[in-house]
Design a protein around this motif. Structure first.
Motif, mmCIF file in Angstrom:
data_model
loop_
_atom_site.group_PDB
_atom_site.id
_atom_site.type_symbol
_atom_site.label_atom_id
_atom_site.label_comp_id
_atom_site.label_asym_id
_atom_site.label_seq_id
_atom_site.Cartn_x
_atom_site.Cartn_y
_atom_site.Cartn_z
ATOM 1 N N ARG A 1 3.435 1.587 13.070
ATOM 2 C CA ARG A 1 3.782 2.379 11.889
ATOM 3 C C ARG A 1 4.377 1.512 10.755
ATOM 4 N N PHE B 1 1.769 -0.609 9.001
ATOM 5 C CA PHE B 1 0.974 0.194 8.065
ATOM 6 C C PHE B 1 1.777 0.556 6.813
ATOM 7 N N ARG B 2 3.077 0.836 7.011
ATOM 8 C CA ARG B 2 3.902 1.165 5.847
ATOM 9 C C ARG B 2 4.004 -0.049 4.922
ATOM 10 N N PHE C 1 1.761 -2.391 4.685
ATOM 11 C CA PHE C 1 0.419 -2.517 4.093
ATOM 12 C C PHE C 1 0.319 -1.618 2.858
ATOM 13 N N LYS C 2 0.850 -0.419 2.994
ATOM 14 C CA LYS C 2 0.800 0.514 1.865
ATOM 15 C C LYS C 2 1.662 0.008 0.694
#
Lengths: 369, 467
Positions: free
Chosen positions: A70, A73-74, A76-77
């Motif tokens: 998680r 991905f955060r 990455f965002k």
């Protein structure tokens, strides 16, 4: 073409089915250290929760909270928002000159009214008619030093301070500390200021209250990197901070008492808690973090003057630097104790009383009780 | 359930694919129907019965019409009854509140306005069932004897809740037999991922920008324009993204669905715009309302009436509110004008015609997105400096700068330019090789990026859900 299509199908199948299996097999976590919040658990599955769709409505929240990798991905965002799409902030957070800051805008006069209303209540209830000396000071947040770089939204700090002064000026003498602060006085990855950089602020405050501080300090450094609250919120791999704290003989001789239990009974506490330093938020090492009421008794004090500080978390690292001039310093955080209950713990008579708050809390003051 | 959720991408879709592809050919439609019912029930458990009932009514109507084909009056009666039931359900769930409210306003009555939740996708599946029954009645298609196949057609989850409105005639043969090839699957994946990116990376970002206008207290001329542009693009990327995902997914399941959007913002007239925007809805109204009314093969006056009816209904289909009806009629005015006199002027200047289309469309979407005409009027007035607003404020300048690249990408993405560029690169051998690798990387990166945005749990509404 055939090869391209085959690779596309294989990669996507691995990605989608692989992540799917991982989602199903991954052991759910209860708490996110990085976001400092409780994570959603698998929703209750029953005929009733399916019929009223509450199971389905909660499932997406569960899927988001428990998604594998998680934090990666955060991050990455965040990277996509700030570096690919060139957004000026991601969820109000931005990275500038190696510092992470949060957009604080616009000035919320209702919140300032609320905070000032709480201070006035304290003055009217406990301080008016006593021999106390009342002071007020505002700590600007990091945006003050960073927002100009790309013309970001930020408070108009002189106007903000004037708004606070005009609402409290009739009962509290304002002490301006803004000229003493620079960007390097704040942590790169956290909201707070660095204790080792604010001795001049402590001197200015003490001097304005008629106290001289003579203490010199030894600088101590935590032997692990400090990842502040913004670091985890932005989830980008930037250089962590160093957490330092100042000690001297006077501070070591002090007795610290906290009233952080449900019965309001005193318990012994530390000026600098190494247990907290190893915990989720290392900044909480300063006076035990978010305690509603803390007292510091200084047996080496040359006078019997006392100081009461109404404060937010910035005050936790500031208070030890003011101890030198007082026999007792009491810290009150009215976010965790109601203003109406303070009188049960403090006998207001002739102390110095300092209201010192950051712009972040004053502009979002609803939690003040 | 919405495609742009983790629940769909990493829980439902893999399970549906496994169920579908392990099923023997004979049972593939059954597998698809089961998956579709779960998909629908996930968001609307209590309305699943309504959808199944609607399908069964359509199924029975088709069979009865075919059985009584020689007895025209009976077949017609079945058609009317079926249409009335379908439209009755749509009318009750979608429009009853609107009608009662307006009846009260007109007559001074005080009839209770019952709040009825709108079943997701009802406008789409009702139109599909209607088209099926009408096509059987017209003898354009044979009635479907297998209720599973008809159920799979109506409820097919890729297009169930937001279209495109698939005609039974377009997929009847595919329901019987369809091929599943690697090329088709890869193509479907690419189309799906493009749609996912349009929705999650572009439309949602534009939605945040729109929020600056809708949630803010201060407005300026620049903000009004920013809102009109970003809202128009948001609707396009949101809806066309969803349509792409539907077309791509359907392809993975072996179906070829019609294209629903073809670069509408590049149109040189409003007439052309509606040939490129929500194509399946436009052709539905053309074939089932406009042409049956006589189309343009009638007197000028009746032709005009037909245009007004179709566009009023098109607007009304989008929502039970006056702004949608006005939105539809607004287009009717321009379409009529183009038909009778404006068309010839538009052909004279490309610059003028494109500018005319863009401004007309931006205003139309301001009307579309407003909760009342006075709200729309405020924004439109603000766009043209009629309200004494400041040109721009510091806050609006900040958001304009912050979203500048997203806006630029959205504008470019709404044109054929990316497609033209990739096709040009593909013309050389080395270019084709580069494109092949780039496409694979693109698909993976967009999927991961969309996942990252969904994990972060930010803004993710789906606009066409309410229709």
């Amino acid at each position: 073409m055939k090869v391209k299509n085959m690779i596309t199908v294989i990669i996507m199948a691995v990605l989608v089915f692989g992540m799917s299996f991982w989602c199903w097999l991954k052991k759910p976590e209860d708490f996110s250290d990085s976001e400092r919040r409780v994570l959603k658990t698998f929703p209750e599955l029953s005929a009733e929760t399916i019929a009223d769709a509450s199971f389905m409505n909660s499932f997406e929240d569960y899927a988001m909270d428990q998604f594998p990798m998680r934090d990666v991905f955060r991050g990455f965002k965040s990277a996509a928002e700030l570096f690919v799409f060139q957004k000026l902030d991601n969820n109000d957070l931005y990275l500038q000159d190696g510092y992470i800051a949060k957009v604080e805008y616009p000035q919320n006069d209702k919140m300032i009214d609320h905070a000032a209303g709480r201070f006035r209540y304290i003055y009217d209830t406990y301080l008016s008619g006593t021999d106390t000396n009342v002071y007020m000071s505002v700590i600007p947040d990091k945006n003050r030093f960073l927002s100009d770089k790309r013309n970001r939204l930020s408070l108009d700090y002189p106007e903000f301070i004037e708004s606070v002064r005009s609402r409290t000026g009739d009962f509290a003498k304002y002490i301006d500390i803004t000229d003493l602060l620079t960007l390097s006085d704040y942590y790169r990855t956290d909201t707070h200021w660095r204790q080792e950089k604010i001795t001049d602020v402590a001197e200015r405050l003490a001097s304005a209250m008629g106290i001289s501080l003579s203490g010199s300090y030894t600088k101590n450094t935590l032997d692990k990197p400090f990842y502040g609250v913004y670091y985890n919120q932005l989830a980008l791999p930037i250089k962590p901070d160093e957490l330092c704290w100042l000690t001297n003989e006077t501070l070591e001789n002090c007795k610290v008492t906290s009233y952080n239990n449900k019965y309001g009974q005193p318990v012994e506490a530390q000026m600098y808690s190494m247990e907290k330093a190893e915990g989720r938020d290392a900044y909480e090492m300063f006076l035990n973090g978010s305690d509603p009421l803390v007292t510091i008794e200084n047996p080496d004090a040359s006078s019997d003057r006392e100081l009461i500080i109404f404060r937010d978390s910035f005050g936790s690292s500031l208070a030890p630097l003011l101890v030198d001039g007082y026999s007792k310093v009491t810290l009150v955080d009215i976010r965790y104790i109601s203003s109406s209950a303070v009188g049960a713990y403090i006998d207001f008579k002739d102390q110095d009383v300092l209201f010192i708050y950051s712009t972040l809390i004053l502009n979002n003051s609803l939690a003040m009780k | 359930m919405v495609f742009s959720t983790l629940t769909f991408l990493y829980y439902f879709l893999p399970a549906a694919l496994i169920l579908y592809f392990i099923s023997p050919s004979k049972l593939k439609n059954t597998a698809l129907l089961i998956a579709s019912l779960v998909f629908y029930a996930w968001g609307e458990p209590k309305y699943i019965i309504l959808m199944i009932t609607s399908i069964l009514i359509g199924y029975a109507s088709g069979l009865l019409i075919e059985r009584f084909r020689e007895k025209k009056k009976t077949a017609r009666a079945v058609l009317i009854a079926s249409t009335a039931l379908s439209l009755g359900a749509l009318g009750y769930f979608k429009y009853s509140g609107f009608f009662v409210e307006n009846l009260n306003a007109l007559t001074g009555l005080d009839l209770a306005i019952k709040k009825v939740a709108l079943p997701v996708g009802i406008s789409f599946y009702t139109f599909q069932i209607l088209s099926y029954v009408v096509d059987v009645y017209r003898n354009d298609v044979k009635a479907q004897r297998n209720p599973i196949d008809l159920g799979a057609y109506v409820s097919m989850f890729p297009q169930l809740i937001a279209g495109p409105i698939v005609r039974y005639s377009d997929v009847a043969s595919q329901l019987r037999s369809r091929t599943h090839t690697l090329d088709k699957t890869a193509d479907g994946i690419r189309i799906f991922v493009i749609g996912l990116g349009k929705k999650v990376l572009i439309a949602n970002a534009l939605g945040e920008l729109c929020g600056v206008y809708t949630n803010g207290s201060e407005i300026s001329v620049a903000l009004c324009w920013m809102y009109a542009i970003s809202y128009s693009l948001q609707i396009y990327f949101d809806f066309s993204g969803y349509s792409d995902m539907a077309v791509g997914l359907a392809k993975v399941f072996g179906f070829e669905l019609c294209e629903n959007f073809r670069y509408p913002f590049t149109s040189a007239s409003i007439t052309e715009f509606w040939r490129r925007w929500h194509i399946s809805l436009g052709t539905w109204f053309r074939d089932y309302v406009y042409i049956p009314l006589g189309g343009n093969r009638v007197s000028k006056l009746r032709h005009l009436r037909n245009i007004l009816i179709v566009w009023m209904l098109t607007g009304f289909w989008h929502g039970a509110a006056w702004n949608f009806i006005i939105w539809g009629l607004y287009f009717a005015v321009f379409l009529t004008a183009e038909k009778f006199f404006l068309g010839k002027y538009l052909k004279k200047s490309k610059l003028f015609s494109h500018a005319y289309v863009l401004v007309t469309i931006l205003i139309s979407f301001v009307i579309f997105g407003s909760d009342s005409m006075s709200t729309a009027g405020k924004c439109i007035g603000g766009m043209f400096g009629l309200r004494g607003l400041p040109l721009i404020t510091d806050e609006h300048s900040y958001y304009l700068r912050s979203f500048a690249l997203v806006l630029i990408l959205a504008v470019i993405g709404a044109t054929q330019l990316p497609k033209m560029l990739t096709e040009k690169v593909r013309t050389t051998k080395s270019g084709a090789a580069v494109m092949s690798v780039s496409e694979i990387v693109f698909v993976v990166v967009i999927t991961l990026a969309a996942t990252a945005y969904l994990v972060d749990g930010s803004f993710n509404p789906f606009m066409y859900f309410r229709f």
